[in-house]
Design an enzyme around this catalytic site. Sequence first.
Site, PDB file in Angstrom:
ATOM      1  N   GLY A  46     -61.080  18.836  20.806  1.00 46.60           N
ATOM      2  CA  GLY A  46     -61.249  17.323  20.120  1.00 46.60           C
ATOM      3  C   GLY A  46     -62.429  16.455  20.653  1.00 46.60           C
ATOM      4  CD  GLN A  51     -63.972  12.258  24.701  1.00 43.26           C
ATOM      5  OE1 GLN A  51     -63.446  12.673  23.327  1.00 43.26           O
ATOM      6  NE2 GLN A  51     -63.928  13.081  25.578  1.00 43.26           N
ATOM      7  CB  CYS A  91     -60.361  14.532  29.346  1.00 49.64           C
ATOM      8  SG  CYS A  91     -61.431  13.392  28.165  1.00 49.64           S
ATOM      9  CG  LEU A  92     -64.665  18.070  25.908  1.00 45.42           C
ATOM     10  CD1 LEU A  92     -65.196  18.057  24.484  1.00 45.42           C
ATOM     11  CD2 LEU A  92     -65.070  19.274  26.552  1.00 45.42           C
ATOM     12  CG  HIS A 133     -56.445  13.655  24.845  1.00 45.77           C
ATOM     13  ND1 HIS A 133     -56.472  14.039  26.491  1.00 45.77           N
ATOM     14  CD2 HIS A 133     -57.746  13.486  24.821  1.00 45.77           C
ATOM     15  CE1 HIS A 133     -57.714  14.061  26.755  1.00 45.77           C
ATOM     16  NE2 HIS A 133     -58.478  13.841  26.037  1.00 45.77           N
ATOM     17  CD  GLU A 134     -59.466  13.981  21.133  1.00 41.56           C
ATOM     18  OE1 GLU A 134     -60.207  13.051  21.337  1.00 41.56           O
ATOM     19  OE2 GLU A 134     -59.534  15.054  21.478  1.00 41.56           O
ATOM     20  CG  HIS A 137     -60.631   9.613  24.254  1.00 41.99           C
ATOM     21  ND1 HIS A 137     -61.151   9.327  25.576  1.00 41.99           N
ATOM     22  CD2 HIS A 137     -60.444  10.936  24.298  1.00 41.99           C
ATOM     23  CE1 HIS A 137     -61.240  10.539  26.349  1.00 41.99           C
ATOM     24  NE2 HIS A 137     -60.996  11.482  25.522  1.00 41.99           N
TER      25      HIS A 137
END
Length: 168
Positions: A46, A51, A91-92, A133-134, A137
């Site tokens: 995702g 981000q 997480c990226l 999670h997204e 963000h």
Amino acid sequence: MAKLEILTYPDSRLRQVAKPVTEFNDSLRILSENMAETMYAAPGIGLAAVQVDVPLRLVVMDLSEEKDQLKVLVNPEIIHQEGTVCMQEGCLSVPEIYADVERAEKVTLRAQDINGKAFEIEADELLAVCIQHEIDHLNGKVFVDYLSRMKRDRIRKKLLKETRLAVA
Ligand code: GNR
Ligand code: NI
């Protein structure tokens, strides 16, 4: 298509609260394609627009094995949630750090597609966790915010050091 730069924690731009998408135009399409390319290359399951330093309520996701089931979520909202689960997250924007986070077990998501058409998804397991999670963000929140101050500080220092090494 183009790969975009992913912000790394503790970059303050990860704290931006994203604004609703109001125009379903070519620039939104191009942004979502570039986000998908960035997510697949990372690789991740995702990616939220915040981000890549774009404060819009836009998420791309693909949890499929074959990486052929891209989901584009515009203006996503959780309209129902139940239960709790604890799952290890990554997480990226927090590279190579994994930690357990408690989330709702099942969620119902309402979102729009790239053309502005509304749809709903009922999710559990990893999809439910990824959705939460997204959406975090999009609200300027990162999973490490759920950890103890001690763990978060350790992660912050480690990543700051790595960023300095990368720049030097
Ligand atoms: O690639 C990702 N994997 C992942 C694993 C467990 C819980 C959440 C995620 S999302 C993450 C990609 C990312 O950082 N999205 O914002
Ligand atoms: Ni993330």
